[in-house]
Scaffold this active site. Sequence first.
Site, PDB file in Angstrom:
ATOM      1  N   THR A 123       0.831  -1.202   0.000  1.00 46.60           N
ATOM      2  CA  THR A 123       0.000   0.000   0.000  1.00 46.60           C
ATOM      3  C   THR A 123       0.863   1.247   0.000  1.00 46.60           C
ATOM      4  O   THR A 123       0.480   2.280  -0.550  1.00 46.60           O
ATOM      5  CB  THR A 123      -0.939   0.002   1.219  1.00 46.60           C
ATOM      6  OG1 THR A 123      -1.732  -1.182   1.195  1.00 46.60           O
ATOM      7  CG2 THR A 123      -1.843   1.218   1.244  1.00 46.60           C
TER       8      THR A 123
ATOM      9  N   TYR B  25       6.768 -11.492   4.945  1.00 46.75           N
ATOM     10  CA  TYR B  25       5.586 -10.983   4.248  1.00 46.75           C
ATOM     11  C   TYR B  25       5.341 -11.869   3.033  1.00 46.75           C
ATOM     12  O   TYR B  25       6.041 -11.770   2.030  1.00 46.75           O
ATOM     13  CB  TYR B  25       5.851  -9.529   3.857  1.00 46.75           C
ATOM     14  CG  TYR B  25       4.745  -8.779   3.159  1.00 46.75           C
ATOM     15  CD1 TYR B  25       3.533  -9.359   2.810  1.00 46.75           C
ATOM     16  CD2 TYR B  25       4.917  -7.427   2.845  1.00 46.75           C
ATOM     17  CE1 TYR B  25       2.544  -8.645   2.178  1.00 46.75           C
ATOM     18  CE2 TYR B  25       3.931  -6.698   2.220  1.00 46.75           C
ATOM     19  CZ  TYR B  25       2.750  -7.311   1.877  1.00 46.75           C
ATOM     20  OH  TYR B  25       1.771  -6.585   1.240  1.00 46.75           O
TER      21      TYR B  25
ATOM     22  N   LYS C  90       3.102 -12.209   7.790  1.00 51.89           N
ATOM     23  CA  LYS C  90       1.966 -11.460   7.247  1.00 51.89           C
ATOM     24  C   LYS C  90       1.458 -12.263   6.055  1.00 51.89           C
ATOM     25  O   LYS C  90       2.105 -12.324   5.011  1.00 51.89           O
ATOM     26  CB  LYS C  90       2.405 -10.059   6.831  1.00 51.89           C
ATOM     27  CG  LYS C  90       1.286  -9.203   6.248  1.00 51.89           C
ATOM     28  CD  LYS C  90       1.827  -7.846   5.845  1.00 51.89           C
ATOM     29  CE  LYS C  90       0.754  -6.922   5.296  1.00 51.89           C
ATOM     30  NZ  LYS C  90       0.220  -7.347   3.978  1.00 51.89           N
TER      31      LYS C  90
END
Length: 317
Positions: free
Chosen positions: A50, A141, A171
């Site tokens: 993001t 991640y 994540k």
Amino acid sequence: MTPIPPLHELVAATHSPFHPDGSLAPEVVPVQAAFLAANGIRTVFITGSTGESHSLTCREKLTLFEAWAGAGKQHGIAVIAHVGSNCLEDSRLLAARAGELGLVAISALAPSYYKPGSLASLVGCCAAIAAAAPSTPFYYYDIPALTGVSFPVELFLAEAAARIPTLAGVKFTNPDLASYRRSLDAAGERFDLPWGVDETLLGALATGARGGVGSTYNWAPRLYQDLMAAFGRGDLDEARRLQSRSVAMIDAIAATGFLGTAKALMARLGVPVGPARLPLDNPTTAQVDTLMERLSQLGFDEWGARPLSRESQTVHG
């Protein structure tokens, strides 16, 4: 290492703020922090997908680390920094600085140009990054749709546990719920696996998730807080209704390019995070007007984030 509490909450994956010309705007970070804190967010994940990680220079990421370290303390927000890069030495430099600043955790996705050809190579990359911040918890991640790297997370946990002393968890941004369940079984109570696909949060909760990291938590945290509460009390009809709202909201934003449109939405809420950088597209003013009408039809006034007051919107250069 100071252990990080499990991310059994909504963690907002923040936007990297830019001026209208696309240059970095770190002076906006305190406004972001004030907005998120006012809307119930206690932890952020910065410079990730993001945050347009791969469109930021290493120096720009360091600048954002410093800005968020200060703003986080000021507004009671814990800061997790994504430090992943296709350059391992850049990742190590970023990790070391995050550790020096006292950020609560670091995270790294897999290299995506020269991809690790084996699980051992992936773990080796993560271990080298984590070692640069030996007192800071580390999250891998996993986002195979963007990196093209897809090793079973349950196998990653088994191998990484012995090589990364600071490993806190993963994540998990992979919509495969069967893989997620296997990973949760492997993690037990030792590792934390926050969910990373906002539009399927309800399915993840049913599978065993207890928190998530996502971009839509920037502007719709109440929607997801209510969803989690409905699930917790066994009101599945209400939880499904709210997840449907989430899907419709995401579809409306994605219709004109998700990230650029999401940043325009944040601006309408009083947080001037600027445009998305190329190669991403940005919506026209008319398209944002149409989006706001659609969100209003979906009940955004009821469950969307509360805009900042004009006083709180002030940006100090």
